[in-house]
Write a protein that holds these residues in place. Structure first.
Motif, short mmCIF file in Angstrom:
data_model
loop_
_atom_site.label_atom_id
_atom_site.label_comp_id
_atom_site.label_asym_id
_atom_site.label_seq_id
_atom_site.Cartn_x
_atom_site.Cartn_y
_atom_site.Cartn_z
N THR A 233 4.06 35.69 -12.17
CA THR A 233 3.33 34.60 -12.81
C THR A 233 1.87 34.63 -12.37
N GLU A 234 0.98 34.49 -13.33
CA GLU A 234 -0.45 34.41 -13.04
C GLU A 234 -1.03 33.17 -13.73
N ILE A 235 -2.24 32.79 -13.32
CA ILE A 235 -2.89 31.59 -13.87
C ILE A 235 -4.02 32.00 -14.80
N LEU A 236 -4.05 31.38 -15.97
CA LEU A 236 -5.14 31.55 -16.94
C LEU A 236 -5.85 30.21 -17.09
N ASN A 237 -7.14 30.19 -16.75
CA ASN A 237 -7.94 28.98 -16.83
C ASN A 237 -8.83 29.00 -18.07
N LEU A 238 -8.78 27.93 -18.84
CA LEU A 238 -9.53 27.84 -20.09
C LEU A 238 -10.39 26.58 -20.09
N SER A 239 -11.58 26.67 -20.68
CA SER A 239 -12.46 25.50 -20.86
C SER A 239 -12.64 25.24 -22.35
N PHE A 240 -12.50 23.97 -22.73
CA PHE A 240 -12.67 23.58 -24.13
C PHE A 240 -13.73 22.48 -24.23
N GLU A 241 -14.34 22.42 -25.41
CA GLU A 241 -15.33 21.38 -25.67
C GLU A 241 -14.67 19.99 -25.60
N PRO A 242 -15.45 18.91 -25.51
CA PRO A 242 -14.88 17.56 -25.45
C PRO A 242 -14.05 17.21 -26.68
N LEU A 243 -13.02 16.42 -26.46
CA LEU A 243 -12.17 15.89 -27.54
C LEU A 243 -12.33 14.38 -27.59
N PRO A 244 -12.19 13.78 -28.79
CA PRO A 244 -12.29 12.32 -28.89
C PRO A 244 -11.18 11.62 -28.10
N ALA A 245 -11.47 10.42 -27.64
CA ALA A 245 -10.50 9.65 -26.86
C ALA A 245 -9.29 9.24 -27.70
N THR A 246 -9.40 9.29 -29.02
CA THR A 246 -8.32 8.86 -29.90
C THR A 246 -7.22 9.91 -30.06
N VAL A 247 -7.48 11.16 -29.61
CA VAL A 247 -6.48 12.22 -29.76
C VAL A 247 -5.37 12.04 -28.73
N GLU A 248 -4.13 11.99 -29.19
CA GLU A 248 -2.99 11.79 -28.29
C GLU A 248 -2.19 13.06 -28.05
N LYS A 249 -2.00 13.88 -29.07
CA LYS A 249 -1.29 15.13 -28.88
C LYS A 249 -1.96 16.20 -29.73
N MET A 250 -1.69 17.44 -29.38
CA MET A 250 -2.39 18.55 -30.04
C MET A 250 -1.56 19.81 -29.91
N VAL A 251 -2.02 20.85 -30.59
CA VAL A 251 -1.42 22.16 -30.50
C VAL A 251 -2.44 23.11 -29.87
N LEU A 252 -1.97 23.94 -28.94
CA LEU A 252 -2.81 24.97 -28.35
C LEU A 252 -2.47 26.31 -28.99
N TRP A 253 -3.49 26.98 -29.54
CA TRP A 253 -3.34 28.30 -30.15
C TRP A 253 -4.09 29.31 -29.32
N LEU A 254 -3.42 30.41 -28.98
CA LEU A 254 -4.04 31.48 -28.21
C LEU A 254 -3.89 32.79 -28.96
N GLN A 255 -4.90 33.61 -28.93
CA GLN A 255 -4.84 34.96 -29.48
C GLN A 255 -5.27 35.93 -28.39
N TYR A 256 -4.46 36.96 -28.19
CA TYR A 256 -4.76 37.89 -27.11
C TYR A 256 -4.31 39.30 -27.50
N THR A 257 -4.74 40.29 -26.70
CA THR A 257 -4.40 41.69 -26.92
C THR A 257 -3.74 42.24 -25.66
N THR A 258 -2.67 43.02 -25.82
CA THR A 258 -2.00 43.64 -24.68
C THR A 258 -2.72 44.93 -24.30
N ALA A 259 -2.29 45.51 -23.16
CA ALA A 259 -2.89 46.75 -22.69
C ALA A 259 -2.70 47.88 -23.69
N ALA A 260 -1.64 47.79 -24.50
CA ALA A 260 -1.38 48.80 -25.52
C ALA A 260 -2.23 48.60 -26.77
N GLY A 261 -3.05 47.54 -26.76
CA GLY A 261 -3.93 47.27 -27.89
C GLY A 261 -3.28 46.47 -29.01
#
Length: 274
Positions: A233-261
């Protein structure tokens, strides 16, 4: 994130990538509400890139400073005698949208906006700049006005959220911690694990609220990788722009590439714990 003001509603035509939804005035500045329907990149490399240009009904043109975009990061280079790089890609997922508030601080109080262009820009105002226009949206007032209440960002502090997801290649992402810092950016830590040894390179990440609004990654590092050991297990740290105080739940989308491309993506819901 956005002050209270009277908003003059508009309709725009000419571009499928974005629309101008309205404008308001406050303390001599013009606030322009722009909704992106497709991804656009306003990053600048050594001063070169794209920017917004607003034109008023007298023909006067106003350039927008891309460093003012909510997820823009200025990259200093003391060894090169050129303007600094700016990372400011605006990502919009299919079916979603991204609202931007463009502020033009010295817009004439007697003028009205009539078009918003995306043009080629060079920070040094080089005479070699060919002035290419990539997109143009013509702006028309609808005659309607709307009183807008202030939009407040979620307050700083540690927040209690939970969520996890597994991508098609078997890599699992589990939300470990959410902290909103003093600049009200979201600092998200993810536990990343896989059943085999691999290296993944993050390409992009987006938070999506219940209404489909997209909030973008603030990318401080040009390349962000995670070296995974088998069943480790490793840690991935992400920074996002501010969100409005009215947001209660959300979806996180990630796109990445493996070592095999191989490109991969994962999305999962983030909701308040307990």
């Amino acid at each position: 994130m956005f002050p209270a003001m009277t908003l003059e509603l508009t309709r725009s035509s000419g571009s499928s990538k974005y629309e101008v939804r309205g404008f308001g005035r406050r303390e001599g500045a013009l606030y322009l509400i722009v909704r992106l329907h497709e991804s656009m990149d306003f990053s600048l490399r050594k001063g070169w890139g794209k920017t917004f240009q607003l034109t008023d009904n007298t023909g006067k043109k106003y350039l927008y400073n891309s460093v003012s975009l909510p997820n823009a990061v200025e990259i200093h280079d003391t060894f090169v005698d050129l303007p600094n790089d700016i990372r400011a890609r605006q990502t919009v997922l299919a079916g979603g949208y991204r609202d931007l508030v463009l502020i033009f601080p010295e817009f004439s109080k007697d003028a009205t906006p009539v078009s918003l262009l995306v043009i080629e820009d060079f920070l040094g105002n080089s005479p070699a700049n060919p002035g290419i226009t990539y997109e143009e949206a013509r702006i028309e007032k609808t005659g309607e006005v709307r009183e807008i209440r202030p939009v407040m960002a979620m307050s700083p502090g540690k927040k209690s959220y939970q969520g996890s997801g597994t991508a098609g290649d078997g890599t699992t992402f589990k939300l470990k911690q959410v902290i909103i810092d003093q600049s009200v950016q979201w600092q998200i830590s993810l536990e990343v694990s896989a059943h085999r040894q691999t290296v993944i390179t993050l390409n992009d990440a987006v938070l999506v609220d219940e209404g489909g609004a997209n909030y973008n990654l603030v990318q401080k590092d040009e390349v962000q990788t995670v070296n995974l050991k088998e069943n480790g297990t490793e840690i991935l740290n992400l920074s996002f722009e501010p969100l409005p105080a009215t947001v209660e739940k959300m979806v996180l989308w990630l796109q990445y590439t493996t070592a095999a491309g191989m490109p991969n993506e994962v999305r999962f819901e983030i909701s308040q714990a307990g």
